[in-house]
Write an enzyme that holds these catalytic residues in place. Structure first.
Site, PDB file in Angstrom:
ATOM      1  N   GLY A  47      -9.871  64.849   8.996  1.00 54.58           N
ATOM      2  CA  GLY A  47      -9.057  65.553   9.993  1.00 54.58           C
ATOM      3  C   GLY A  47      -7.812  66.149   9.359  1.00 54.58           C
ATOM      4  O   GLY A  47      -6.751  66.243   9.987  1.00 54.58           O
ATOM      5  N   ALA A  48      -7.960  66.538   8.097  1.00 55.99           N
ATOM      6  CA  ALA A  48      -6.785  66.898   7.295  1.00 55.99           C
ATOM      7  C   ALA A  48      -6.284  68.318   7.540  1.00 55.99           C
ATOM      8  O   ALA A  48      -5.267  68.715   6.986  1.00 55.99           O
ATOM      9  CB  ALA A  48      -7.107  66.726   5.814  1.00 55.99           C
TER      10      ALA A  48
ATOM     11  N   TYR B 155     -11.871  57.868  26.313  1.00 53.75           N
ATOM     12  CA  TYR B 155     -11.091  58.025  25.080  1.00 53.75           C
ATOM     13  C   TYR B 155     -10.438  56.694  24.688  1.00 53.75           C
ATOM     14  O   TYR B 155     -10.504  56.269  23.525  1.00 53.75           O
ATOM     15  CB  TYR B 155     -10.016  59.113  25.277  1.00 53.75           C
ATOM     16  CG  TYR B 155      -9.045  59.202  24.123  1.00 53.75           C
ATOM     17  CD1 TYR B 155      -9.446  59.692  22.884  1.00 53.75           C
ATOM     18  CD2 TYR B 155      -7.717  58.781  24.270  1.00 53.75           C
ATOM     19  CE1 TYR B 155      -8.558  59.764  21.832  1.00 53.75           C
ATOM     20  CE2 TYR B 155      -6.823  58.845  23.211  1.00 53.75           C
ATOM     21  CZ  TYR B 155      -7.247  59.345  21.996  1.00 53.75           C
ATOM     22  OH  TYR B 155      -6.372  59.410  20.940  1.00 53.75           O
TER      23      TYR B 155
ATOM     24  N   SER C  41      -4.871  54.118  18.963  1.00 55.00           N
ATOM     25  CA  SER C  41      -3.978  54.804  19.892  1.00 55.00           C
ATOM     26  C   SER C  41      -3.299  53.780  20.770  1.00 55.00           C
ATOM     27  O   SER C  41      -3.835  52.688  21.008  1.00 55.00           O
ATOM     28  CB  SER C  41      -4.775  55.772  20.767  1.00 55.00           C
ATOM     29  OG  SER C  41      -3.990  56.225  21.846  1.00 55.00           O
TER      30      SER C  41
ATOM     31  N   THR D 277     -12.920  54.344  23.210  1.00 51.34           N
ATOM     32  CA  THR D 277     -13.273  54.632  21.805  1.00 51.34           C
ATOM     33  C   THR D 277     -12.179  54.125  20.868  1.00 51.34           C
ATOM     34  O   THR D 277     -12.462  53.622  19.775  1.00 51.34           O
ATOM     35  CB  THR D 277     -13.511  56.140  21.549  1.00 51.34           C
ATOM     36  OG1 THR D 277     -12.303  56.873  21.756  1.00 51.34           O
ATOM     37  CG2 THR D 277     -14.621  56.683  22.431  1.00 51.34           C
TER      38      THR D 277
ATOM     39  N   ILE E 158       2.120  61.985  20.708  1.00 47.97           N
ATOM     40  CA  ILE E 158       2.575  62.773  19.563  1.00 47.97           C
ATOM     41  C   ILE E 158       2.293  64.245  19.865  1.00 47.97           C
ATOM     42  O   ILE E 158       1.227  64.586  20.387  1.00 47.97           O
ATOM     43  CB  ILE E 158       1.819  62.354  18.276  1.00 47.97           C
ATOM     44  CG1 ILE E 158       1.899  60.835  18.065  1.00 47.97           C
ATOM     45  CG2 ILE E 158       2.350  63.106  17.060  1.00 47.97           C
ATOM     46  CD1 ILE E 158       3.278  60.265  17.874  1.00 47.97           C
TER      47      ILE E 158
END
Lengths: 248, 85
Positions: free
Chosen positions: A12-13, A156, A143, A159, A189
């Site tokens: 995910g860079a 979400y 998260s 997960t 964020i």
């Protein structure tokens, strides 16, 4: 002579926290292997990291394509030669905002495939590379909602709860082989994942955050930088909240 | 396939097992099976897989890692990856 330069693989860079993590680790002398789907964005991050003096290789891969991920690790295995993979920093993930009754099961499957399935496969393949050197570090992205829950984000959150459970279990399983396993758990964020939030929603969220502001990707990257440093060498099985006090 | 290469691979396999399981080379024989000695436990099995992959420059599929239940079985599995014994 064995190289002392840590080698970090970041998924995910191309944007958000993954991009910020790449820049942070580039600044602190890591060699980088960057992965994302968007090759053009990835090339830009590669250039930015190279400007900071890092050696950077990039691979454009869809992490839900299991055969492609396996093939990618064959390439990385060859490219690394005798070098150790020091850190897997797995930032790729997707958010899904939908009430339970409005959640399509096909969408749930896609989210599970990326946020959970790909995470397991990456841990499996990266840990095998690390086992050869009896050292390494798997750093996942959980998260704040994994622990606290979030109305409208049940799948979400589930997960991310799976990711937190994975961290605890793998820390126990892989610890005896010298591999650390940790996660950072960001709160709200400001990234592409939250860009669609209305100003009103952001104000509501900020009212619940102790520091009364949303976080920045750089601030999560700073925590990632610490956990990927030798200063964190005795930390494993930890889920570090980076949420401005939202979980207090 | 030359006998010399086969002997070399057998020696490499023996050394890889002995290194991963932290036992003497003399303890490595075809009948040695997973969990038959305390040194070949689940943690050592992971280290063994890493050692074999490193020594023979292969990446084993998950099914093969699960199936690798003895030294003899390891030879059969590695043969699928072009390593002759």
């Amino acid at each position: 002579m064995i190289s002392k330069t840590p080698v970090s693989l970041i998924t995910g860079a191309s944007r958000g926290i993954g991009r910020a993590a790449a820049l942070k680790l580039a600044q602190t002398g890591h060699e980088l292997i960057l992965i994302a789907r968007d090759l053009i964005a990835l090339e830009q991050v590669q250039a930015d990291c190279q400007a900071l003096g890092a050696l950077v290789s990039i691979y454009a891969v869809d992490l839900t394509d299991r055969d492609a991920v396996t093939a990618l690790f064959r390439q990385i295995h060859t490219a690394l030669q005798d070098k150790a993979l020091s850190h897997l920093v797995h930032c790729a993930g997707q958010m899904q905002d939908s009430l339970l009754a409005m959640t399509r099961l096909t969408d749930m499957d896609k989210l599970m495939a990326l946020n959970v399935g790909a995470t397991v496969q990456l841990c499996q393949l990266a840990s095998k590379l690390m086992l050869r050197h009896k050292t390494g570090h798997l750093l996942l992205l959980s998260s704040k909602v994994a622990e606290a829950g979030s109305a409208g984000q049940a799948v979400y959150a589930a997960t991310k709860g799976a990711v937190s459970a994975l961290v605890k279990s793998l820390a126990k399983e892989l610890g005896p082989t010298g591999i650390r396993v940790n996660a950072v758990a960001p709160g709200f964020i400001e990234t592409d994942l939250t860009a669609h939030y209305s100003e009103e929603k952001k104000q509501q969220l900020m009212a619940q955050i102790s520091l009364r502001r949303l976080g920045q990707a750089d601030e999560v990257a700073a925590a990632i930088g610490f956990l990927c440093s030798t200063d964190a060498g005795y930390i494993t099985g930890h889920i570090l909240a980076v949420d401005g006090g939202f979980s207090v | 396939m030359s006998n010399e290469l086969i002997q070399t691979n057998t020696a490499k396999l023996t050394t890889a097992f002995a290194t991963a399981l932290v036992v003497a080379d003399t303890q490595i024989h075809d009948d040695l099976a997973y969990n038959s000695i305390k040194e070949w436990d689940s943690t050592a099995h992971m280290l063994l897989i890493a050692e074999l992959e490193n020594v023979f420059n292969v990446m084993l599929d998950t099914d093969d890692i699960i199936d690798m239940s003895s030294v003899a079985k390891a030879k059969v599995i590695l043969s699928k990856y072009g390593v002759s014994f």
